[in-house]
Design a protein around this motif. Structure first.
Motif, PDB file in Angstrom:
ATOM      1  N   GLU A  10       0.833  -1.208   0.000  1.00  0.00           N
ATOM      2  CA  GLU A  10       0.000   0.000   0.000  1.00  0.00           C
ATOM      3  C   GLU A  10       0.862   1.250   0.000  1.00  0.00           C
ATOM      4  O   GLU A  10       0.552   2.233  -0.671  1.00  0.00           O
ATOM      5  CB  GLU A  10      -0.926   0.013   1.218  1.00  0.00           C
ATOM      6  CG  GLU A  10      -2.025  -1.016   1.157  1.00  0.00           C
ATOM      7  CD  GLU A  10      -2.805  -1.109   2.467  1.00  0.00           C
ATOM      8  OE1 GLU A  10      -2.683  -0.187   3.314  1.00  0.00           O
ATOM      9  OE2 GLU A  10      -3.532  -2.098   2.633  1.00  0.00           O
ATOM     10  N   ALA A  11       1.972   1.234   0.746  1.00  0.00           N
ATOM     11  CA  ALA A  11       2.840   2.404   0.835  1.00  0.00           C
ATOM     12  C   ALA A  11       3.483   2.715  -0.507  1.00  0.00           C
ATOM     13  O   ALA A  11       3.708   3.869  -0.845  1.00  0.00           O
ATOM     14  CB  ALA A  11       3.925   2.174   1.894  1.00  0.00           C
ATOM     15  N   ASP A  13       2.126   2.321  -3.360  1.00  0.00           N
ATOM     16  CA  ASP A  13       1.082   2.892  -4.199  1.00  0.00           C
ATOM     17  C   ASP A  13       1.349   2.623  -5.680  1.00  0.00           C
ATOM     18  O   ASP A  13       1.231   3.498  -6.522  1.00  0.00           O
ATOM     19  CB  ASP A  13       0.940   4.390  -3.936  1.00  0.00           C
ATOM     20  CG  ASP A  13      -0.372   4.935  -4.481  1.00  0.00           C
ATOM     21  OD1 ASP A  13      -1.334   4.148  -4.615  1.00  0.00           O
ATOM     22  OD2 ASP A  13      -0.434   6.143  -4.773  1.00  0.00           O
ATOM     23  N   SER A 137       3.708   4.371   5.051  1.00  0.00           N
ATOM     24  CA  SER A 137       2.452   4.524   4.321  1.00  0.00           C
ATOM     25  C   SER A 137       1.816   5.880   4.612  1.00  0.00           C
ATOM     26  O   SER A 137       1.370   6.591   3.706  1.00  0.00           O
ATOM     27  CB  SER A 137       1.493   3.389   4.684  1.00  0.00           C
ATOM     28  OG  SER A 137       0.268   3.551   4.020  1.00  0.00           O
ATOM     29  N   ASP A 138       1.785   6.274   5.895  1.00  0.00           N
ATOM     30  CA  ASP A 138       1.202   7.560   6.277  1.00  0.00           C
ATOM     31  C   ASP A 138       1.977   8.719   5.647  1.00  0.00           C
ATOM     32  O   ASP A 138       1.381   9.683   5.145  1.00  0.00           O
ATOM     33  CB  ASP A 138       1.189   7.712   7.803  1.00  0.00           C
ATOM     34  CG  ASP A 138       0.250   6.734   8.487  1.00  0.00           C
ATOM     35  OD1 ASP A 138      -0.624   6.139   7.810  1.00  0.00           O
ATOM     36  OD2 ASP A 138       0.407   6.551   9.717  1.00  0.00           O
ATOM     37  N   ASN A 140       3.840   8.650   2.919  1.00  0.00           N
ATOM     38  CA  ASN A 140       3.600   8.672   1.467  1.00  0.00           C
ATOM     39  C   ASN A 140       2.207   9.190   1.135  1.00  0.00           C
ATOM     40  O   ASN A 140       2.022   9.901   0.143  1.00  0.00           O
ATOM     41  CB  ASN A 140       3.826   7.287   0.873  1.00  0.00           C
ATOM     42  CG  ASN A 140       5.292   6.936   0.808  1.00  0.00           C
ATOM     43  OD1 ASN A 140       6.149   7.809   0.818  1.00  0.00           O
ATOM     44  ND2 ASN A 140       5.593   5.660   0.760  1.00  0.00           N
ATOM     45  N   GLN A 141       1.220   8.866   1.957  1.00  0.00           N
ATOM     46  CA  GLN A 141      -0.126   9.384   1.716  1.00  0.00           C
ATOM     47  C   GLN A 141      -0.156  10.898   1.886  1.00  0.00           C
ATOM     48  O   GLN A 141      -0.780  11.607   1.088  1.00  0.00           O
ATOM     49  CB  GLN A 141      -1.122   8.736   2.681  1.00  0.00           C
ATOM     50  CG  GLN A 141      -1.440   7.294   2.348  1.00  0.00           C
ATOM     51  CD  GLN A 141      -2.363   6.683   3.391  1.00  0.00           C
ATOM     52  OE1 GLN A 141      -3.213   7.358   3.947  1.00  0.00           O
ATOM     53  NE2 GLN A 141      -2.178   5.398   3.644  1.00  0.00           N
ATOM     54  N   GLY A 144       1.336  12.440  -1.035  1.00  0.00           N
ATOM     55  CA  GLY A 144       0.361  12.362  -2.121  1.00  0.00           C
ATOM     56  C   GLY A 144      -0.690  13.457  -2.026  1.00  0.00           C
ATOM     57  O   GLY A 144      -1.090  14.048  -3.036  1.00  0.00           O
ATOM     58  N   VAL A 145      -1.158  13.749  -0.823  1.00  0.00           N
ATOM     59  CA  VAL A 145      -2.138  14.827  -0.629  1.00  0.00           C
ATOM     60  C   VAL A 145      -1.528  16.156  -1.049  1.00  0.00           C
ATOM     61  O   VAL A 145      -2.159  16.948  -1.759  1.00  0.00           O
ATOM     62  CB  VAL A 145      -2.622  14.869   0.846  1.00  0.00           C
ATOM     63  CG1 VAL A 145      -3.389  16.158   1.133  1.00  0.00           C
ATOM     64  CG2 VAL A 145      -3.477  13.652   1.159  1.00  0.00           C
ATOM     65  N   LEU A 179      -2.747  14.700   6.893  1.00  0.00           N
ATOM     66  CA  LEU A 179      -3.870  13.794   6.628  1.00  0.00           C
ATOM     67  C   LEU A 179      -5.134  14.216   7.374  1.00  0.00           C
ATOM     68  O   LEU A 179      -6.245  13.974   6.892  1.00  0.00           O
ATOM     69  CB  LEU A 179      -3.485  12.354   6.979  1.00  0.00           C
ATOM     70  CG  LEU A 179      -2.372  11.754   6.109  1.00  0.00           C
ATOM     71  CD1 LEU A 179      -1.959  10.380   6.634  1.00  0.00           C
ATOM     72  CD2 LEU A 179      -2.797  11.671   4.660  1.00  0.00           C
ATOM     73  N   GLU A 187      -9.792  14.336  -1.843  1.00  0.00           N
ATOM     74  CA  GLU A 187     -10.133  12.951  -2.191  1.00  0.00           C
ATOM     75  C   GLU A 187     -10.493  12.820  -3.645  1.00  0.00           C
ATOM     76  O   GLU A 187     -10.167  11.846  -4.300  1.00  0.00           O
ATOM     77  CB  GLU A 187     -11.250  12.453  -1.285  1.00  0.00           C
ATOM     78  CG  GLU A 187     -10.814  12.296   0.166  1.00  0.00           C
ATOM     79  CD  GLU A 187     -11.929  11.931   1.099  1.00  0.00           C
ATOM     80  OE1 GLU A 187     -13.073  11.752   0.654  1.00  0.00           O
ATOM     81  OE2 GLU A 187     -11.670  11.827   2.313  1.00  0.00           O
ATOM     82  N   GLU A 190      -7.287  12.869  -5.720  1.00  0.00           N
ATOM     83  CA  GLU A 190      -6.524  11.629  -5.621  1.00  0.00           C
ATOM     84  C   GLU A 190      -7.087  10.561  -6.568  1.00  0.00           C
ATOM     85  O   GLU A 190      -6.356   9.738  -7.072  1.00  0.00           O
ATOM     86  CB  GLU A 190      -6.550  11.100  -4.190  1.00  0.00           C
ATOM     87  CG  GLU A 190      -5.691  11.903  -3.248  1.00  0.00           C
ATOM     88  CD  GLU A 190      -5.765  11.369  -1.831  1.00  0.00           C
ATOM     89  OE1 GLU A 190      -6.236  10.234  -1.633  1.00  0.00           O
ATOM     90  OE2 GLU A 190      -5.358  12.088  -0.917  1.00  0.00           O
TER      91      GLU A 190
END
Length: 192
Positions: A10-11, A13, A137-138, A140-141, A144-145, A179, A187, A190
């Motif tokens: 998941e991290a 992506d 993962s957090d 990278n998210q 991404g945001v 986040l 959202e 994304e």
């Protein structure tokens, strides 16, 4: 380990990436090629956060390892200095990896100094990998945001680091701050 591999997938992506399957296949291939194969470790020591994944054959303990082969692989991640990845293979018979080390150096065009024999006869110490993978993962998210809001990847990492410094915290906590501000428009961007 399965949960850690799912979190790592998941991290990353990367659609279609299945780290668990890749690691399982690498393990099977190594076991088929090396009669005294005992296990392997994948180490991203300079990652954010550092990550170590180790898989051993059933019943193997550190004392069973009599030889090892460590190979530096191309780095992962984008940016100026991608984090190098080390693959360490373990076997039970001394000398098992001598020929393989020479052949690998020649095949991948790396100096023999990037391939280390018998210097890793104990398993790498690693704290709880699941927590580290969740942190990655957090982070990278959050990046991404920030990219979704118009930053380049480099700017997003810089902004996250500045947010951490401004708040006197670490990158992972700063990622949670980003986040926590996700809006419905974030959202939607994304998914685009």
């Amino acid at each position: 380990m399965a949960a850690a591999l799912n979190t790592l997938t998941e991290a990353l992506d990367e659609p279609g990436t299945d780290i668990a399957h890749s690691l399982h296949q690498l393990t099977l291939d190594a076991a088929a090629a090396v009669p005294t194969y005992l296990g392997l470790s994948v180490v991203v020591a300079q990652g954010d956060p550092p990550i170590t994944l180790t898989t051993l054959a059933d019943g193997v303990v550190t004392g069973d390892i009599r030889t090892s082969l460590r190979v530096l692989l191309p780095g992962i991640g984008d940016g100026d200095a991608p984090a190098p990845v080390a693959l360490i293979l373990y076997a039970g018979a001394p000398g098992t990896f001598v020929d393989l080390a020479a052949e690998l150096a020649w095949l991948i065009g790396q100096p023999l100094t990037d391939i280390t024999l018998d210097q890793h006869l104990t398993l790498p110490a690693a704290p709880d990998t699941t927590d580290r993978l969740q942190a990655a993962s957090d982070i990278n998210q959050a990046i991404g945001v920030l990219i979704g809001r118009g930053d380049t990847p480099r700017q997003a990492r810089w902004q996250l680091d500045n947010l951490a410094a401004d708040n006197g915290t670490d990158r992972h906590t700063a990622a949670h701050l980003v986040l926590d501000t996700v809006t419905p428009s974030d959202e939607c961007s994304e998914k685009d």
